[in-house]
Design an enzyme around this catalytic site. Sequence first.
Site, PDB file in Angstrom:
ATOM      1  N   SER A 198       0.850  -1.191   0.000  1.00 31.13           N
ATOM      2  CA  SER A 198       0.000   0.000   0.000  1.00 31.13           C
ATOM      3  C   SER A 198       0.886   1.241   0.000  1.00 31.13           C
ATOM      4  CB  SER A 198      -0.914   0.005   1.232  1.00 31.13           C
ATOM      5  OG  SER A 198      -0.127   0.124   2.415  1.00 31.13           O
ATOM      6  N   LYS A 199       0.260   2.403  -0.034  1.00 29.46           N
ATOM      7  CA  LYS A 199       1.034   3.650  -0.064  1.00 29.46           C
ATOM      8  C   LYS A 199       1.913   3.801   1.167  1.00 29.46           C
ATOM      9  CE  LYS A 199      -1.745   6.468  -3.188  1.00 29.46           C
ATOM     10  NZ  LYS A 199      -2.478   7.733  -3.362  1.00 29.46           N
TER      11      LYS A 199
END
Length: 471
Positions: A240-241
């Site tokens: 994920s980010k």
Amino acid sequence: MTVVTRFAPSPTGYLHIGGARTALFNWLFSRHHGGTYRLRIEDTDRQRSTKEAVGAILDGLNWLGLSGDGEIVFQSERAPRHAEVAYALLEQGKAYRCYCSPEELAAMRDAAKAEGRSIRYDGRWRDRDPADAPPGVDPVIRIKAPLDGEMTIADAVQGNVTVPHSQLDDMILLRADGSPTYMHSVVVDDHDMGITHVIRGDDHLNNAFRQSLIYQAMGWNLPVFAHIPLIHGADGAKFSKRHGALGVDAYRDMGYLPEAMQNYLLRLGWGHGDDEIISAEQAIEWFDLDGIGRAASRFDFDKLGSVNGHYIREADDDRLTGLVAEKLAADPTLTIDAEARRRVRAGMAGLKERAKTIVELAEKARFYVAPLPLVIEPKAAAHLDESGLTALAGLAPHLEALTSFDEAAIEGAVRRYAEESNLKLGKVAQPLRAAVTGSTTSPGIFEVLAALGKSESLQRINAVCAVHTNG
């Protein structure tokens, strides 16, 4: 056989790290085998595809050195060819028109969900007479998938993977409006581009079975499939980010070098013994599909920083000066003229030894171009007490008298002054560092003074002394 690989991103956003690694593996494999690496933009989703995204993807690939060979293929421009193949299958009896209404398909899905079955088209128009077609319904074209047996794909990474044909339904080739589906377009394009090896993320493994149906129906040779495990975060969770699932442009902005990104991405899922630092030339010589592991890789910013630090230390100082100057120029309080660049370049050897990113390197170089009076950090200011300022005032004439202002001459002058004044070297060097850098940490102080030059060094020393005197 000449090896031909491809990277085929959808332009619905930036070039993410997983895509960049896929491009790298395709590029390396083609280069290792003396083949060709093609680039295809899969822009059939016209609503979500944008010119800006295409530009961002191409920019990211160019930065990484992974531009394709030959012209870029835009999938949307090949729709007539995709339709041609679908109609050829229809004429051969290997595909058929399906007149199911949206309501029928919805009922089919609801029944499958209620019975706990996978949602699949039930083939109701497979052998039905088109004369029974309801009025006002534009048909789709579906492929006739085998009803019995199974299919095995000899994947170059995953090994042999087998799926019963009962799990493969009659997928749509052309929609009711005549537009081709992604699954169909990919196969036609890969065949027409002469793609011999399809190297992509293992989230596409299921697609390989459905796409193989088209190859088989058309009598085309299948490419070698190689499905790469996905990238996870350092904690093993879905990428994920917060783990670093960002666009390649973000890594460039954070100060990573393209050769470092190449090296790090190469080691995410591929290995060659215990080697960690691998040049592009060495990677081309060593890379092959048998070095790709089957387990998901973990993205680790600390390891990336370590690799990037290595490449910064190895990088040409002129190149680093240009990158640092670009970062510093973004600060409107700084003037990055020829003299500023000269100072940064002169001090680069000492600056780059401990920097892990270009952003960090620029921050370390900031004192070289900072306007006077310098902002003095609290810890550094502690060295500019009465004794420290007295030492600086006494040292200044010795530096002024130097006819050569190189490191050796500066060091000699400072040491002689310390000895003549019965001072430990640190009692002179520490206030000197504080005065010319505003900090307690910097590259070697004699190196710093030489990089600043005689005039600027004395201006900074005198500015600190003047503030004290006026105060």
